[in-house]
Scaffold this motif. Structure first.
Motif: not given
Lengths: 191, 191
Positions: A188-190, B185-186, A114, A18, A110, B106-107, B188-190, B182-183, A185-186, A106, A182, B17-18
């Motif tokens: 960082r998502v591939p 999205l979290h 929360f 990543p 989260l 994701t969007k 999905r983060v590698p 949020v969770y 976090l978004h 990361t 948010v 991965r992912p």
């Protein structure tokens, strides 16, 4: 030519995915917002706590005090902002600690999201509660015979209005904090 | 031995991965919560709108009506819950559309979290506003001479209490919706 070959090299991809997150920049902004939240919470509390006013009421011929403690709505408002202020101190320190340990970022994002949502609910409801009662104080309610008090206690009501405005600002800062977590976090998502 | 070798195989890692996100499961839960939010918003509005009560006041010798429209706090409460109800319809449809097009998930998670936070602020502040004024109606305030009205208008106040309880539940559902986005999205983060 060597540079255009790089993306197809497995070792290069391993290093590149990543992508390194821009942790310091994000958390620097996060810390600024939390400091702002602290300032807003403290200001809201100080302004409402110093609102007490004593006035001579000609119709009754006596001195009467207007105090924020006389209304449970304003007491709830003060408690909610004390909690928000305390929370902002703890999370500012936590956010600062992430700048020195970026590998935990990361997980912190989260947790921040929360808790920020809960504190937003608390501050928004407190703003509403105090605002609803303050509006009755400003305009009264003829239908049920509740008289307005702001024509007598001007300083008291000015302090209430100031405190409510700052509290609305604090709610907005909390919304920004959740959005920031948010969005970070978004990112960082591939894709 | 072949199975223990798998994790060190670059091709295997590339596939793993992912990890494929559990889009349908997440969005099925998301849709359920949004339907629950819609039900709560509609219930809160219906219960407060049907709260009107006419009562004979012996001290004044006249019939008097208690109506939610008499207080701007309750009007704000109704408007906020109408907005939340409408929002829940739109986002339920959007959430259902993601189940059929998982590549957009994701969007959508980002957009849902952004808007859910705003609607939470709206519903929480409306609950606070109506709750603050309802509390004055229940207990009165001797310091400023606001009399309680719930001893006369029992049905009106029961409806208010019911509506406020449902609104608190709606706020809780909105907090869960933000947490869920949020969770997800979290996840999905590698790592």
């Amino acid at each position: 030519m060597a540079s255009t070959d790089k993306p197809t090299d497995p070792e290069y991809n391993k290093e590149a995915r990543p992508p390194p997150p821009a942790t310091v920049n994000y958390f620097a902004f996060d810390v600024s917002l939390r400091v702002l939240l602290f300032a807003a919470a403290v200001t809201a509390v100080v302004v409402i706590v110093t609102s007490d006013q004593t006035k001579f009421i000609p119709m009754l011929g006596i001195l009467r005090k207007a105090k924020f403690k006389h209304s449970p709505a304003f007491v709830y408002f003060v408690v909610a902002h004390c909690v928000a202020g305390l929370y902002s101190i703890i999370t500012t320190l936590a956010s600062l600690s992430v700048i020195s340990k970026p590998n935990l970022s990361t997980k912190f994002l989260l947790h921040f999201a929360f808790w920020d949502v809960l504190i937003l609910g608390l501050v928004a409801s407190a703003t509403g509660t105090a605002g609803g009662v303050a509006y009755v104080g400003l305009k009264g309610n003829n239908h049920v015979g509740w008289v307005k008090i702001c024509n007598n206690y001007d300083k008291f009501c000015q302090h209430l209005a100031g405190s409510l405005a700052v509290s609305l600002f604090a709610s907005f800062v909390l919304v920004l904090l959740v959005w920031l977590s948010v969005y970070s976090l978004h990112c960082r998502v591939p894709k």
